[in-house]
Design a protein around this motif. Structure first.
Motif, mmCIF file in Angstrom:
data_model
loop_
_atom_site.group_PDB
_atom_site.id
_atom_site.type_symbol
_atom_site.label_atom_id
_atom_site.label_comp_id
_atom_site.label_asym_id
_atom_site.label_seq_id
_atom_site.Cartn_x
_atom_site.Cartn_y
_atom_site.Cartn_z
ATOM 1 N N LEU A 92 42.898 43.808 37.896
ATOM 2 C CA LEU A 92 42.616 44.208 36.519
ATOM 3 C C LEU A 92 41.151 43.940 36.218
ATOM 4 O O LEU A 92 40.669 42.825 36.427
ATOM 5 N N SER A 93 40.458 44.949 35.741
ATOM 6 C CA SER A 93 39.069 44.811 35.317
ATOM 7 C C SER A 93 39.043 44.822 33.793
ATOM 8 O O SER A 93 39.688 45.659 33.164
ATOM 9 N N VAL A 94 38.302 43.882 33.222
ATOM 10 C CA VAL A 94 38.253 43.722 31.771
ATOM 11 C C VAL A 94 36.847 43.999 31.268
ATOM 12 O O VAL A 94 35.893 43.337 31.680
ATOM 13 N N GLY A 103 32.383 36.073 27.506
ATOM 14 C CA GLY A 103 33.311 35.037 27.048
ATOM 15 C C GLY A 103 34.680 35.606 26.706
ATOM 16 O O GLY A 103 35.712 34.998 26.992
ATOM 17 N N ARG A 104 34.695 36.791 26.121
ATOM 18 C CA ARG A 104 35.962 37.443 25.796
ATOM 19 C C ARG A 104 36.700 37.866 27.059
ATOM 20 O O ARG A 104 37.920 37.688 27.155
ATOM 21 N N ALA A 105 35.977 38.398 28.033
ATOM 22 C CA ALA A 105 36.610 38.775 29.303
ATOM 23 C C ALA A 105 37.180 37.542 30.005
ATOM 24 O O ALA A 105 38.275 37.595 30.568
ATOM 25 N N LEU A 106 36.447 36.437 29.948
ATOM 26 C CA LEU A 106 36.964 35.195 30.550
ATOM 27 C C LEU A 106 38.188 34.676 29.808
ATOM 28 O O LEU A 106 39.124 34.151 30.422
ATOM 29 N N ALA A 107 38.217 34.837 28.482
ATOM 30 C CA ALA A 107 39.382 34.417 27.702
ATOM 31 C C ALA A 107 40.608 35.248 28.084
ATOM 32 O O ALA A 107 41.723 34.721 28.173
ATOM 33 N N VAL A 108 40.408 36.537 28.337
ATOM 34 C CA VAL A 108 41.497 37.401 28.794
ATOM 35 C C VAL A 108 41.991 36.915 30.156
ATOM 36 O O VAL A 108 43.194 36.801 30.399
ATOM 37 N N ARG A 109 41.054 36.599 31.030
ATOM 38 C CA ARG A 109 41.414 36.093 32.364
ATOM 39 C C ARG A 109 42.216 34.794 32.253
ATOM 40 O O ARG A 109 43.235 34.632 32.925
ATOM 41 N N LEU A 110 41.767 33.872 31.407
ATOM 42 C CA LEU A 110 42.484 32.602 31.230
ATOM 43 C C LEU A 110 43.881 32.824 30.652
ATOM 44 O O LEU A 110 44.841 32.157 31.041
ATOM 45 N N TYR A 111 43.984 33.770 29.717
ATOM 46 C CA TYR A 111 45.304 34.063 29.146
ATOM 47 C C TYR A 111 46.254 34.551 30.240
ATOM 48 O O TYR A 111 47.396 34.097 30.334
ATOM 49 N N LEU A 112 45.778 35.468 31.070
ATOM 50 C CA LEU A 112 46.627 35.984 32.144
ATOM 51 C C LEU A 112 46.954 34.897 33.166
ATOM 52 O O LEU A 112 48.067 34.845 33.693
ATOM 53 N N GLN A 113 46.002 34.011 33.439
ATOM 54 C CA GLN A 113 46.284 32.883 34.332
ATOM 55 C C GLN A 113 47.395 32.015 33.761
ATOM 56 O O GLN A 113 48.252 31.541 34.506
ATOM 57 N N SER A 114 47.396 31.820 32.452
ATOM 58 C CA SER A 114 48.447 31.010 31.828
ATOM 59 C C SER A 114 49.811 31.676 31.948
ATOM 60 O O SER A 114 50.847 31.029 31.795
ATOM 61 N N ARG A 121 42.637 38.130 40.648
ATOM 62 C CA ARG A 121 43.144 39.469 40.354
ATOM 63 C C ARG A 121 42.614 40.030 39.041
ATOM 64 O O ARG A 121 42.882 41.181 38.702
ATOM 65 N N VAL A 122 41.853 39.228 38.294
ATOM 66 C CA VAL A 122 41.290 39.663 37.014
ATOM 67 C C VAL A 122 39.777 39.508 37.092
ATOM 68 O O VAL A 122 39.263 38.417 37.317
ATOM 69 N N VAL A 123 39.063 40.618 36.904
ATOM 70 C CA VAL A 123 37.616 40.643 37.053
ATOM 71 C C VAL A 123 36.973 41.001 35.720
ATOM 72 O O VAL A 123 37.377 41.979 35.086
ATOM 73 N N ALA A 124 35.994 40.211 35.325
ATOM 74 C CA ALA A 124 35.231 40.539 34.125
ATOM 75 C C ALA A 124 34.261 41.648 34.477
ATOM 76 O O ALA A 124 33.449 41.510 35.385
ATOM 77 N N GLY A 125 34.372 42.752 33.786
ATOM 78 C CA GLY A 125 33.510 43.903 34.048
ATOM 79 C C GLY A 125 32.284 43.871 33.167
ATOM 80 O O GLY A 125 31.781 42.807 32.800
ATOM 81 N N SER A 126 31.831 45.027 32.768
ATOM 82 C CA SER A 126 30.653 45.140 31.915
ATOM 83 C C SER A 126 31.065 45.115 30.448
ATOM 84 O O SER A 126 32.247 45.128 30.130
ATOM 85 N N ALA A 127 30.064 45.098 29.584
ATOM 86 C CA ALA A 127 30.343 45.133 28.149
ATOM 87 C C ALA A 127 30.918 46.494 27.778
ATOM 88 O O ALA A 127 30.445 47.523 28.229
ATOM 89 N N ALA A 128 31.952 46.471 26.969
ATOM 90 C CA ALA A 128 32.607 47.707 26.528
ATOM 91 C C ALA A 128 31.944 48.212 25.254
ATOM 92 O O ALA A 128 31.262 47.461 24.567
ATOM 93 N N PRO A 129 32.151 49.489 24.935
ATOM 94 C CA PRO A 129 31.666 49.976 23.640
ATOM 95 C C PRO A 129 32.299 49.164 22.511
ATOM 96 O O PRO A 129 33.375 48.579 22.682
ATOM 97 N N ALA A 130 31.634 49.122 21.378
ATOM 98 C CA ALA A 130 32.096 48.316 20.251
ATOM 99 C C ALA A 130 33.474 48.726 19.746
ATOM 100 O O ALA A 130 34.087 48.004 18.982
#
Length: 147
Positions: A92-94, A103-114, A121-130
């Motif tokens: 999963l790319s975020v 920081g938001r992508a890492l928070a998503v990764r931590l949530y999925l780890q929990s 399996r979870v990769v922080a990608g680039s900044a998304a559009p607003a």
């Protein structure tokens, strides 16, 4: 001359059989996710690379100044976590929006780890559009494909 219908496939040079095209393993996941989020603002689409793109509008993903996923985004992540369990080679790319995108992508990764998803399996990608969070479920190349 046309080969007989039950004739074996011709060998490639060197005597090896040509590899069949890889089936699109994520079609079922895309349909399942699309059905799950039908009638909601969450968009689920197949992408050109054979993956599944899930887009969550920002107002349902994070509060303005935080990196903590809101309940609607957590519901989407729970379903994506189930997809990751069913598809062991999927990643999963975020792509998260805002000045705190990483920081938001890492928070998503931590949530999925929990929820039992391995961190790799979870990769922080680039900044998304607003407009929101973009999540891409895709298959990692197999070891033989990396050669």
């Amino acid at each position: 001359m046309t080969p007989a219908p039950n004739a074996p496939a011709p060998s490639a040079p060197g005597g090896t059989q040509p590899r069949p095209a890889r089936p699109d393993a994520l079609v079922g996941e895309q349909r399942w996710l699309a059905a799950w989020f039908a009638g909601t603002p969450v968009r689920v689409d197949a992408d050109a690379g054979g993956g599944v793109r899930v887009q969550v509008p920002l107002r349902y993903a994070f509060d303005d100044a935080t990196s903590e996923p809101r309940p609607p985004l957590r519901a989407v992540l729970d379903r994506l976590g189930q997809s990751l369990q069913r598809q062991p080679s999927a990643r999963l790319s975020v792509d998260a929006p805002g000045p705190n995108a990483h920081g938001r992508a890492l928070a998503v990764r931590l949530y999925l780890q929990s929820r039992g998803v391995a961190a790799y399996r979870v990769v922080a990608g680039s900044a998304a559009p607003a407009a929101g969070v973009s999540l891409r479920l895709g298959l990692a190349p197999s070891a033989i494909e990396r050669l």
